[in-house]
Design a protein around this motif. Structure first.
Motif, PDB file in Angstrom:
ATOM      1  N   ALA A 200      -1.387   7.754  -1.092  1.00 19.09           N
ATOM      2  CA  ALA A 200      -1.577   6.316  -0.941  1.00 19.09           C
ATOM      3  C   ALA A 200      -2.277   5.759  -2.178  1.00 19.09           C
ATOM      4  O   ALA A 200      -2.839   6.509  -2.986  1.00 19.09           O
ATOM      5  N   PRO A 201      -2.260   4.444  -2.368  1.00 23.91           N
ATOM      6  CA  PRO A 201      -3.029   3.860  -3.467  1.00 23.91           C
ATOM      7  C   PRO A 201      -4.510   4.199  -3.335  1.00 23.91           C
ATOM      8  O   PRO A 201      -5.002   4.504  -2.243  1.00 23.91           O
ATOM      9  N   HIS A 202      -5.212   4.127  -4.439  1.00 26.47           N
ATOM     10  CA  HIS A 202      -6.628   4.470  -4.442  1.00 26.47           C
ATOM     11  C   HIS A 202      -7.379   3.667  -3.384  1.00 26.47           C
ATOM     12  O   HIS A 202      -7.311   2.440  -3.339  1.00 26.47           O
ATOM     13  N   ARG A 207      -9.234   4.255   4.101  1.00 22.34           N
ATOM     14  CA  ARG A 207      -9.292   3.113   5.002  1.00 22.34           C
ATOM     15  C   ARG A 207      -8.738   3.452   6.391  1.00 22.34           C
ATOM     16  O   ARG A 207      -9.199   2.905   7.389  1.00 22.34           O
ATOM     17  N   TYR A 208      -7.762   4.376   6.436  1.00 22.43           N
ATOM     18  CA  TYR A 208      -7.065   4.623   7.703  1.00 22.43           C
ATOM     19  C   TYR A 208      -7.280   6.017   8.287  1.00 22.43           C
ATOM     20  O   TYR A 208      -6.760   6.313   9.350  1.00 22.43           O
ATOM     21  N   GLU A 209      -8.033   6.850   7.626  1.00 18.26           N
ATOM     22  CA  GLU A 209      -8.323   8.165   8.198  1.00 18.26           C
ATOM     23  C   GLU A 209      -9.124   8.016   9.481  1.00 18.26           C
ATOM     24  O   GLU A 209     -10.140   7.325   9.521  1.00 18.26           O
ATOM     25  N   GLY A 210      -8.648   8.637  10.527  1.00 20.41           N
ATOM     26  CA  GLY A 210      -9.355   8.616  11.799  1.00 20.41           C
ATOM     27  C   GLY A 210      -9.200   7.346  12.608  1.00 20.41           C
ATOM     28  O   GLY A 210      -9.847   7.199  13.646  1.00 20.41           O
ATOM     29  N   TYR A 236      -0.483   8.426   5.029  1.00 25.74           N
ATOM     30  CA  TYR A 236       0.764   7.870   5.554  1.00 25.74           C
ATOM     31  C   TYR A 236       0.603   6.385   5.873  1.00 25.74           C
ATOM     32  O   TYR A 236       1.416   5.544   5.456  1.00 25.74           O
ATOM     33  N   LEU A 237      -0.437   6.038   6.597  1.00 31.42           N
ATOM     34  CA  LEU A 237      -0.675   4.637   6.937  1.00 31.42           C
ATOM     35  C   LEU A 237      -1.086   3.828   5.706  1.00 31.42           C
ATOM     36  O   LEU A 237      -0.722   2.646   5.587  1.00 31.42           O
ATOM     37  N   GLY A 238      -1.826   4.447   4.798  1.00 33.13           N
ATOM     38  CA  GLY A 238      -2.201   3.752   3.571  1.00 33.13           C
ATOM     39  C   GLY A 238      -0.994   3.381   2.735  1.00 33.13           C
ATOM     40  O   GLY A 238      -0.929   2.284   2.157  1.00 33.13           O
TER      41      GLY A 238
END
Length: 479
Positions: A200-202, A207-210, A236-238
């Motif tokens: 994902a971008p930096h 931001r989306y882990e967990g 994946y979500l990032g």
């Protein structure tokens, strides 16, 4: 606002790679990853249950370019070229005077073409070209290499999906004064093969882990060694968040050029991902995690269209876009336009459910209705070389009203024998429509579980295609 009401519409198709259906807010995802997709779905038309005809890259893409099932299009697996004599989406629009352009991943030139440049005679009628046969092998997150019309390498700056969206904005700016068809094929949220990672971008992974894990993946465990979805879901979500932002920028460009109201934009995916929980890789199974994809459209014919409740296939997208543009559908197209379903309309001749063909992991077939998933597999077939089989055996039966994430396989239960028999007849009818020879389908070995029986009241899923009580992403009303 446009002052040319009789001008034919522009068409843009945004294709993501390996995007699950339940990543979107309108499908109940609480992570807030897809506000732009959700806006398209709520103000335009949302196909709440959209299904790919094959959960493998090239076959799914062949269907999206031809409106034929992968076996009929001649691409039942990866590595096969799209035959040059099959009518295509780009060919139909080009013949009617539209400018056509393709950006991103192609995956339909066949094995001899390699990973990079695609020869002009294998571009299915697209005139303007900036693409790679296998973008995952010619690029990484911050190094995007594509090939132009003359097969020369072009390196684009920025994060990969941003680079492709920037190219799409340049295309629409250059061609906004004439009708165009643009197919924007992104790699995200596909994994980077060399590292088995989702770059994902930096800052976006963190931001989306967990924040969210699909219920099927939470129930099935980590999957592959190394953590599977638990390790990868943040990236994946990032990736998807950045894609969604990019589509927002593309729509801003359409608005600024004064062509938003005369541009049809469709966003879908080639297939989903089960993160190695159902087999030893990411897709190639009959489960919704593999075969169910997001699909939303906006623009002429689709703005204000609301929810399409019936299952539709992405093989239906070609005739739908052609009909919406006022163009004839080429002979041999097997998909069926879902334009009659927009705005709550009916299509009495549309068969129930949709067909899925499965290859590479095994030769399989599946029927996905509003309530049931019925799957069969060919025990004696060569999964790589055989497009179809003469004999299948029942392998899976899921009641999606009671078990939307397909964790309780009912295949073989004597209590559900009549249900399976009815679905087998529907599947056989679908195979005939797809041009396959009639096979034998053997029942699963019988078994009995006390108290099990189909619930006659649970005829379908709730209005939004979600299990009861499933959270909606932003608490909004149905589209």
């Amino acid at each position: 606002m446009s002052t040319e009401p009789h001008r034919p519409p522009n068409v843009i198709v945004v294709l993501t790679d390996q995007q699950r259906w339940d990543t979107t807010g309108v499908a109940g995802n609480p992570a807030g990853v897809t506000p732009e997709f959700d806006r398209i779905a709520r103000t335009g038309t949302w196909a709440g249950t959209a299904v790919t005809p094959n959960p493998v890259c090239a076959p799914a893409r062949a269907a999206l370019q031809t409106g034929r099932f992968p076996t009929a299009a001649g691409v039942h697996r990866n590595g096969l070229p799209l035959p040059q004599d099959v009518p295509t989406l780009a060919g139909a629009f080009a013949a009617a005077g539209w400018t056509t352009g393709y950006l991103g991943k192609w995956h339909l030139a066949g094995a001899p073409a390699g990973a990079g440049p695609v020869p002009p005679d294998r571009r299915a009628g697209y005139r303007h070209w900036l693409a790679a046969e296998l973008l995952e092998f010619t690029s990484d997150a911050y190094r995007t290499v594509l090939y132009d019309e003359d097969q020369r390498p072009v390196r684009l700056p920025g994060y990969r999906s941003d680079a492709l969206v920037d190219a799409a904005i340049r295309f629409v700016a250059d061609h906004h004064d004439q009708p165009f068809l643009l197919f924007l094929s992104l790699l995200e949220p596909h994994h980077q093969n060399a590292t088995d990672d989702y770059p994902a971008p930096h800052g976006y992974r963190e931001r989306y882990e967990g924040t969210w894990l699909p219920p099927d993946l939470a129930a099935l465990g980590p999957g592959a060694p190394g953590g599977g979805a638990h390790r990868h879901i943040g990236g994946y979500l990032g990736q998807l968040k950045r894609v969604d932002e990019g589509v927002g920028r593309l729509r801003d460009a359409l608005h600024s050029l004064g062509i938003e109201d005369r541009t049809i934009l469709a966003w879908t995916a080639d297939h989903g991902s089960h993160f190695r929980t159902r087999n030893d890789e990411y897709k190639r199974s009959a489960h919704d995690a593999s075969v169910r994809v997001p699909l939303a459209l906006t623009g002429p014919g689709f703005t204000g269209g609301g929810l399409i409740r019936r299952p539709v296939s992405t093989v239906d997208l070609v005739p739908t876009l052609l009909e919406a543009a006022g163009l004839p559908v080429p002979a041999g197209v097997q998909g069926r336009s879902f334009l009659p379903l927009v705005g709550g309309g009916a299509d009495p001749g549309r068969p129930d459910g949709v067909l899925v063909q499965i290859s590479e992991s095994h030769v399989g077939r599946a029927l996905r209705t509003g309530r049931w998933k019925y799957a069969v597999a060919a025990p004696d077939a060569d999964a790589w070389n055989d497009p179809a089989a003469d004999r299948y055996v029942e392998t899976e039966l899921y009641d999606l009203a009671a078990d939307p994430y397909e964790l309780d396989n009912l295949a073989g239960l004597t209590s559900h024998r009549s249900v399976a028999d009815g679905l087998r007849a529907q599947l056989l009818a679908w195979l005939e429509r797809a041009g396959e020879r009639p096979p034998e389908i053997l029942p699963a070995p019988p078994r009995t579980l006390p108290q099990r029986r189909p619930d006659p009241e649970a005829r379908d899923l709730p209005w939004d295609g979600l299990p009861f009580g499933h959270r909606r992403g932003d608490g909004g009303n149905p589209p």
